[in-house]
Design an enzyme around this catalytic site. Structure first.
Site, PDB file in Angstrom:
ATOM      1  CG  ASP A  11      -1.858   1.166   1.281  1.00  0.00           C
ATOM      2  OD1 ASP A  11      -2.051   1.836   0.239  1.00  0.00           O
ATOM      3  OD2 ASP A  11      -2.405   1.436   2.360  1.00  0.00           O
ATOM      4  CD  GLU A  71      -4.337   1.508  -2.538  1.00  0.00           C
ATOM      5  OE1 GLU A  71      -5.007   0.819  -1.749  1.00  0.00           O
ATOM      6  OE2 GLU A  71      -3.961   2.681  -2.300  1.00  0.00           O
ATOM      7  CG  ASP A 144      -1.569   3.173   6.071  1.00  0.00           C
ATOM      8  OD1 ASP A 144      -2.258   3.520   5.105  1.00  0.00           O
ATOM      9  OD2 ASP A 144      -1.399   3.884   7.079  1.00  0.00           O
TER      10      ASP A 144
END
Length: 184
Positions: A11, A71, A144
């Site tokens: 991420d 991501e 996260d």
């Protein structure tokens, strides 16, 4: 059955970067590790990029992942944010590409939907589902990192889905026709 492998989820972020590692063994995912890299005290964007690259390289050295699921940046209100996120993503990708890993990008909504069934799920909902699915206690302070773990699981679900290789919106009829030996 999917072959045994290790999947690294990332991420990307310019303030907080999350990573999550799962090992696939016997066709099942197993939690390996997760963590965050806090970049808020770094003075320049370039030093953040160096740290991202070095950290992901160290994670790759430790776990020898076969695949990275990262991501994809999304557009927010400020165009500068997407540029900075793209650079952070690029720093992580270069670390993986330098190790000849396969790299896959997933939209944030795709990962949330894969884990919870809802592309608009909260980080807390994603974390709760991952705790149940992987049978581990995940620290809520590292959301996260749980997002990164969700990206790794999203990739696992994609490659293990019977419809993952079916084109045209994925129909069961086409899957049955192309895979008669897998139907009982």
């Amino acid at each position: 059955m999917v072959k045994d492998c290790t999947i690294l989820g990332i991420d990307p972020g310019t303030n907080i970067l999350g990573f999550g590692v799962i090992r696939v063994s016997g066709g099942k995912p197993h939690y390996e590790d997760m963590g965050v890299v806090d970049l808020r005290k770094e003075k320049t964007h370039y030093s953040k990029l160096r740290i991202i690259h070095e950290t992901i390289d160290q994670v790759c050295e430790s776990y020898h992942p076969d695949v990275m699921a990262i991501e994809s940046p999304f557009y927010g209100r400020n165009a500068q944010v997407i540029f900075k996120l793209g650079r952070a993503q690029g720093a992580a990708i270069i670390a993986a590409a330098g190790r000849d890993m396969e790299i896959f990008e997933y939209a944030p909504r795709a990962a949330k939907e894969a884990i919870t069934g809802n592309g608009a799920a909260s980080k807390e909902q994603v974390s709760m589902m991952l705790r149940q699915t992987l049978g581990v206690d995940l620290d809520e302070r590292f959301l996260d990192a749980t997002d990164a773990l969700a990206l790794a699981m999203c990739h696992f679900y994609k490659v293990t889905s019977p419809l993952s290789g079916v084109s045209g919106g994925g129909s069961w009829e086409k899957f049955v026709r192309e895979n008669p030996g897998r139907i009982k």
